[in-house]
Design a protein around this motif. Structure first.
Motif, short mmCIF file in Angstrom:
data_model
loop_
_atom_site.label_atom_id
_atom_site.label_comp_id
_atom_site.label_asym_id
_atom_site.label_seq_id
_atom_site.Cartn_x
_atom_site.Cartn_y
_atom_site.Cartn_z
N ARG A 1 2.07 16.88 -12.81
CA ARG A 1 1.97 18.30 -12.49
C ARG A 1 3.21 19.06 -12.98
O ARG A 1 3.09 20.15 -13.55
N PHE A 2 4.39 18.47 -12.76
CA PHE A 2 5.63 19.12 -13.20
C PHE A 2 5.65 19.26 -14.72
O PHE A 2 6.03 20.30 -15.27
N TRP A 3 5.21 18.21 -15.42
CA TRP A 3 5.18 18.24 -16.88
C TRP A 3 4.22 19.30 -17.39
O TRP A 3 4.55 20.08 -18.30
N LEU A 4 3.03 19.37 -16.79
CA LEU A 4 2.03 20.35 -17.23
C LEU A 4 2.50 21.77 -16.96
O LEU A 4 2.34 22.67 -17.80
N GLN A 5 3.10 21.98 -15.78
CA GLN A 5 3.56 23.33 -15.46
C GLN A 5 4.75 23.73 -16.33
O GLN A 5 4.92 24.91 -16.66
N ALA A 6 5.56 22.74 -16.71
CA ALA A 6 6.66 23.04 -17.63
C ALA A 6 6.12 23.49 -18.98
O ALA A 6 6.64 24.43 -19.61
N CYS B 1 0.83 -1.21 0.00
CA CYS B 1 0.00 0.00 0.00
C CYS B 1 0.86 1.25 0.00
O CYS B 1 0.59 2.21 -0.73
N VAL B 2 1.90 1.25 0.83
CA VAL B 2 2.80 2.40 0.88
C VAL B 2 3.48 2.59 -0.47
O VAL B 2 3.62 3.71 -0.97
N LEU B 3 3.92 1.47 -1.07
CA LEU B 3 4.59 1.53 -2.36
C LEU B 3 3.67 2.08 -3.44
O LEU B 3 4.06 2.96 -4.23
N LEU B 4 2.42 1.59 -3.47
CA LEU B 4 1.46 2.07 -4.47
C LEU B 4 1.11 3.55 -4.25
O LEU B 4 0.99 4.32 -5.20
N THR B 5 0.98 3.93 -2.97
CA THR B 5 0.69 5.34 -2.66
C THR B 5 1.83 6.23 -3.11
O THR B 5 1.62 7.30 -3.70
N VAL C 1 1.68 9.19 -5.83
CA VAL C 1 2.12 10.56 -5.53
C VAL C 1 3.18 11.01 -6.53
O VAL C 1 3.14 12.13 -7.05
N LEU C 2 4.15 10.12 -6.80
CA LEU C 2 5.19 10.46 -7.77
C LEU C 2 4.60 10.71 -9.16
O LEU C 2 5.03 11.62 -9.89
N LEU C 3 3.59 9.90 -9.53
CA LEU C 3 2.94 10.08 -10.82
C LEU C 3 2.24 11.43 -10.90
O LEU C 3 2.38 12.17 -11.88
#
Length: 497
Positions: free
Chosen positions: A44-49, A29-33, A37-39
């Protein structure tokens, strides 16, 4: 070993197995979470770039409106074009984008249509982003669980819009609340919304709880206690999700007192919510002569509204048919009356609905006394209203009622549904005098139309004058002033950087 001991042994083994799996499951569960979050952070980083690259290239921030049906001819589209005109006039250094799902038309044709239908010209061009998957928000795609299906579809359509163009400020001007968290949390945009009609309301819940059949509560559900209970639970859960999505909006504008009450109950954002009455082209109707009619030999009853099921054109036709029957033997007879249904058709489903309404007229034997006028130019609309005696409106819990205001401004005697915006905001006394009539079923509509047609011309003239003066509250100028005031915190905070 006895049976009881064997059962106890099995339970112990199952407990040990579950306990041994607990840590791996927690780790998973921690790994999937973490992966999720990383995804999200990566997207978000890609869109803001993408947005930063666009700002560096264009040198100016952009405001985007999400309006998949911007080429339609309803009141929501009038709000869109007036909002754009107001912002362009106030903020000449900003760029503007409209996300639309209209296909087979160009941006120039869309703007030309807005000019013809609404008499609105923008001071400068806007960029259109044409979305390919508007089908995902079509009600016809979801014969069951329509609210949920359209809302999920709006998320996918919003994702398409966001990946095509990342704005600085996002405005949902059509009521797709589930796109708000998408643009706010993934796109990093400030978000605002103009709510014409809550996707779900306490009134809708009461209809299901009371098992009343309506256009959004089929007979097979209203007649079944179990299905009605399931639908109530579905509506309650959906209302919770809808409130969570709507609460993401930094600025919330609603179009009437009725809508305000429901949005405050669902979105729970009173400090960010204000009433901004939609723009009605009152000024364009003021040159329609407002004088005593004299002895008219014919009367027309005009209805304005898109051909959607909630507008309840069937009620208009049935009430009109009853009125003709009632007047058949009287002076002036049925030959002295005609019903004119004016409205926009957004898609094939609306066109099929018009065919069904034409069939109802044939069934009632009044087809030669009813006219359908679809997607007509503004000047023709103005001419029809100028010749009309009665303006007719039948939508239950209409969120506002731009067509009602236009009828009043043009000098018709308005007969509207006794609910929603018409009851609370529009057809209200002006300086102590009446501004129109309200009704809520076939018989009350027939009686009200008979009363209006039976009044002396001088009595009708007094109501028409009161209505026209009252309608000034809903002018384009009033809308633009209130809209800009509501948007000022966002414009100053985010776009003046």
């Amino acid at each position: 070993m006895s049976g009881h001991d064997h059962l106890a042994f099995c339970l112990c083994e199952i407990t040990r197995l579950l306990w041994s799996l607990l840590l791996p499951l927690l780790f998973l569960c921690v790994l999937l979470t973490a992966a999720l979050v990383l995804l999200v952070v990566g997207v978000r980083f890609w869109l803001q770039a993408n947005r930063n690259a666009r700002i560096a290239r264009d040198g100016r921030p952009t405001v985007a409106f999400f309006h998949p049906y911007c080429n339609a001819g309803g009141g929501g589209e009038r709000v869109l074009w007036c909002s754009l005109r107001a912002l362009q006039n106030r903020y000449p250094d900003l760029s503007f984008v409209v996300y639309t799902g209209d296909q087979g038309v160009t941006g120039h044709q869309i703007l030309d249509g807005a000019s013809r239908r609404f008499n609105i010209q923008l001071p400068r061009p806007v960029q259109f982003v044409f979305l390919r998957h508007r089908l995902l928000v079509e009600a016809s795609l979801f014969p069951h669980f329509t609210l949920l299906g359209q809302s999920v579809g709006s998320i996918f359509l919003g994702w398409e819009a966001l990946t095509e163009f990342v704005p600085d400020l996002y405005i949902d001007s059509m009521g797709y609340a589930f796109t708000l968290p998408l643009f706010r949390y993934l796109g990093g945009c400030r978000v605002a919304s103009y709510v014409h009609y809550p996707t779900i309301s306490t009134d809708m819940l009461s209809v299901v709880q009371e098992r009343n059949p309506r256009f959004n509560n089929a007979d097979f559900i209203s007649n079944n206690l179990f299905l009605s209970a399931v639908k109530v639970v579905y509506y309650c859960l959906f209302a919770l999700l809808y409130g969570m999505a709507g609460s993401c909006s930094d600025v919330v504008m609603v179009n009437s007192t009725w809508t305000l009450d429901h949005i405050l109950a669902l979105w729970r954002a009173p400090n960010r919510t204000s009433v901004v009455y939609p723009p009605c082209d009152v000024q364009a109707f003021l040159n329609v002569p407002l004088e005593e009619e004299g002895d008219r030999k014919s009367h027309s009853i005009v209805s304005i509204g898109q051909f959607r099921p909630e507008k309840d054109h069937k009620l208009q036709i049935r009430a009109y048919g009853k009125l003709l029957e009632k007047r058949r033997a009287g002076p002036g007879g049925q030959e002295a009356l005609r019903l004119v249904l004016i409205g926009g058709c957004r898609n094939e489903e609306d066109e099929d609905r018009v065919l069904m309404l034409r069939g109802l007229c044939q069934e009632l034997g009044i087809a030669d006394k009813v006219e359908f006028k679809l997607n007509i130019p503004f000047q023709e609309l103005k001419r029809e209203l100028g010749e009309a005696t009665i303006g007719l409106h039948t939508m239950w819990n209409e969120h506002f009622g731009i067509g009602v205001v236009e009828c009043m401004a043009a000098g018709t005697v308005i007969l509207a549904h006794k609910s929603g915006g018409p009851k609370l905001d529009i057809v209200v006394p002006h300086e102590g005098g009446p501004t129109g009539f309200l009704a809520d079923d076939e018989d009350s509509y027939v009686d009200a139309m008979g009363t209006i047609l039976g009044m002396a011309p001088s009595a009708r003239l007094e109501i028409r004058r009161n209505a026209r003066q009252s309608a000034a509250r809903f002018s384009d100028q009033e809308f633009e002033a209130c809209f800009l005031a509501a948007m000022e915190p966002l414009m100053g905070l985010h776009l003046a950087r």
